[in-house]
Write an enzyme that holds these catalytic residues in place. Structure first.
Site, PDB file in Angstrom:
ATOM      1  N   GLU A  80      -4.379   7.884  -3.061  1.00 27.46           N
ATOM      2  CA  GLU A  80      -4.940   6.648  -2.521  1.00 27.46           C
ATOM      3  C   GLU A  80      -5.325   5.680  -3.635  1.00 27.46           C
ATOM      4  OE1 GLU A  80      -5.704   4.380   0.916  1.00 27.46           O
ATOM      5  OE2 GLU A  80      -4.644   6.270   0.578  1.00 27.46           O
ATOM      6  N   HIS A 131       0.837  -1.203   0.000  1.00 24.60           N
ATOM      7  CA  HIS A 131       0.000   0.000   0.000  1.00 24.60           C
ATOM      8  C   HIS A 131       0.875   1.257   0.000  1.00 24.60           C
ATOM      9  CE1 HIS A 131      -3.697   2.302   1.192  1.00 24.60           C
ATOM     10  NE2 HIS A 131      -2.780   3.103   1.718  1.00 24.60           N
ATOM     11  N   GLU A 132       1.822   1.313   0.923  1.00 19.71           N
ATOM     12  CA  GLU A 132       2.669   2.503   1.013  1.00 19.71           C
ATOM     13  C   GLU A 132       3.612   2.611  -0.182  1.00 19.71           C
ATOM     14  OE1 GLU A 132       1.802   4.675   2.996  1.00 19.71           O
ATOM     15  OE2 GLU A 132       0.527   3.466   4.292  1.00 19.71           O
ATOM     16  N   HIS A 180       1.916   4.647  -2.770  1.00 18.09           N
ATOM     17  CA  HIS A 180       2.130   6.074  -2.536  1.00 18.09           C
ATOM     18  C   HIS A 180       3.548   6.489  -2.941  1.00 18.09           C
ATOM     19  CE1 HIS A 180      -1.613   6.974  -0.495  1.00 18.09           C
ATOM     20  NE2 HIS A 180      -1.406   6.066   0.447  1.00 18.09           N
TER      21      HIS A 180
END
Length: 491
Positions: free
Chosen positions: A286, A256-257, A260
């Site tokens: 996101e 997830h990160e 980003h």
């Protein structure tokens, strides 16, 4: 030098200082000694004061007035648009208020972390009351008579309105609730039933980061209480966390990160340290983290490859085959924690927060009543009671950081990701065969070239519409979830 060149030279220094401010935040979340909290709050306030002075410098208005925008290219016009927006918002907020917010949220973070560890909302409530009052004062300055919550939301998703999001989320809820009820009526899929050592989890987390294209020469992975990403350009940092009985917490927080982080790393280097040289909005940001984590990372194809990596790292961990592992990665079950929620229930967690924080900002909900309101809403939405504050109102860092208006961008990002996934699969029909080999390059390359490299060149809605080939709508996300979970649970 022209007015535009003067403006950009000044702005690059401001952006560089903002990156330093972000690095202080990263340090506070990862390695700063606890005893440094009071001093750090003063450091943050001092730097915020400098940044506010620069963002409100009267020369900015003079430079903007002197620029002939018809002489600029697309990038130049975008820079001017973003600088003008930031300047106009900044001059509405007094410097004393900006520094007070920075000082208070810096202190508030440590108080929240300790209250969370002690499961004591009452210990956090006084500082939250202060933070809320400051943010409401800021919202009033920004709104200039308009809606307070919209003014804060605009910080994270320019152009978005709470009423529009409320309508979108209202369209999401019925199908999500219906699908959730159908899934939970079925037998639970097998999960993990052993412990996984931290060293192995972090080794695999770093492998996943590289697999999804994260550049370790310009980034790093550290541990934090609440996973996050920080920075842009040549210094982009991410964090994760390890839980012995739940390695997916670590692995998918990392992916997830990385979504980003890769967004920031992949923005055109020519835009570095300018307003265009960063993600366009938190919703667009996101969308990248969620499509990396879910539509790619939790797909049947990719989890088949990940199953082999898990066995190489941990040996036999009780899951007999790839299909069972795919079910374990995606199984739907009751839980308290938003960041650990399955794809099906995640947005219900976000909608709860969206409604509560709108009540806080409007004044309809008092901080003293927040814990009870959270618990009542959670039980109504999920069908069971919150057992302790760290699993409820204290679980997220956002309100301690004063990030009111941030939460809805999580669900908006999911909606964006649904649209992007539909377009990606049309553009890369062989995607699953590549993911089954642990090869994400076609998918991440498409996202880089179609969306990420442009940074803030366009508005969030323009970015998604251009990349997805249609304006953002909840339909593709709901269709994706229906197909995935009806297949998993043989509905």
């Amino acid at each position: 030098m022209t007015a535009y060149e003067d403006l950009m030279t000044f702005t690059r220094t401001t952006e560089a200082l903002a990156q330093v401010s972000g690095r202080l935040g990263w340090d506070q979340e990862t390695v700063m000694p606890r005893g440094a909290a009071e001093q750090r709050s003063e450091e943050n306030a001092a730097l915020e004061g400098v940044l506010h002075q620069r963002r409100t410098d009267p020369r900015i208005a003079d430079w903007l007035a002197a620029i002939d925008e018809t002489s600029l290219d697309e990038v130049g016009r975008a820079q001017v648009r973003l600088i003008r927006r930031d300047h106009e918002r900044s001059i509405r907020v007094p410097e004393a208020l900006a520094t007070a917010i920075a000082r208070t949220v810096s202190k508030g973070h440590l108080i929240w972390a300790e209250a969370r560890a002690d499961d004591n909302f009452a210990a956090f409530a006084p500082i939250l009351t202060e933070i809320l009052a400051l943010r409401r004062e800021e919202a009033a300055a920004l709104a200039a008579g308009g809606d307070l919550y919209d003014a804060l939301l605009d910080t994270y998703e320019p152009g978005a309105k709470a009423a529009d999001l409320d309508a979108m989320f209202g369209a999401l809820r019925p199908r999500l609730v219906s699908l959730r009820e159908a899934v939970l009526s079925r037998p639970e899929l097998p999960g993990l039933a052993t412990s996984f050592d931290e060293k192995g989890q972090m080794k695999l987390a770093r492998l996943l980061a590289r697999t999804f294209g994260y550049d370790f020469t310009r980034g790093r992975v550290d541990k934090a209480v609440h996973p996050f990403s920080s920075g842009s350009g040549d210094d982009v940092r991410i964090t994760t966390r390890t839980v012995p009985l739940d390695p997916f917490n670590c692995l998918y927080s990392t992916v997830h990160e990385v979504g980003h982080g890769c967004y920031e790393q992949n923005i055109d280097a020519a835009y570095r340290l300018t307003p265009v040289g960063q993600g366009a909005s938190m919703g667009v940001h996101e969308s990248q983290s969620r499509i990396y984590e879910n539509q790619l990372g939790r797909s049947r194809a990719f989890t088949g490859w990940l199953y082999g990596q898990m066995r190489d790292t941990f040996g036999d961990f009780g899951i007999p085959d790839e299909d069972t592992f795919y079910g374990a990665v995606n199984r739907v079950r009751n839980g308290y924690i938003r960041t650990e929620a399955d794809e099906l229930q995640y947005n219900l967690h976000v909608l709860l927060r969206f409604d509560l924080e709108r009540g806080l900002i409007s004044g309809d909900l008092a901080v003293a009543d927040l814990e009870a309101a959270w618990n009542d809403r959670f039980e109504a939405d999920f069908g069971f009671a919150v057992d302790k504050p760290s699993n409820g109102v204290l679980q997220d860092v956002h309100w301690s950081a004063g990030l009111f208006g941030y939460f809805p961008t999580y669900s908006l990002g999911n909606v964006y990701a649904g649209c992007l996934n539909k377009a990606l699969r049309a553009a890369v029909p062989e995607l699953d065969s590549q993911l089954a080999q642990g090869d994400t390059s076609a998918a991440t390359g498409w996202l880089r070239d179609t969306l990420q490299r442009d940074g803030g060149l366009r508005t969030p809605r323009e970015i998604i519409t251009r990349a997805a080939g249609q304006p953002p709508t909840e339909g593709p996300l709901l269709d994706y979830l229906e197909e995935k979970f009806r297949g998993l649970y043989a509905l």
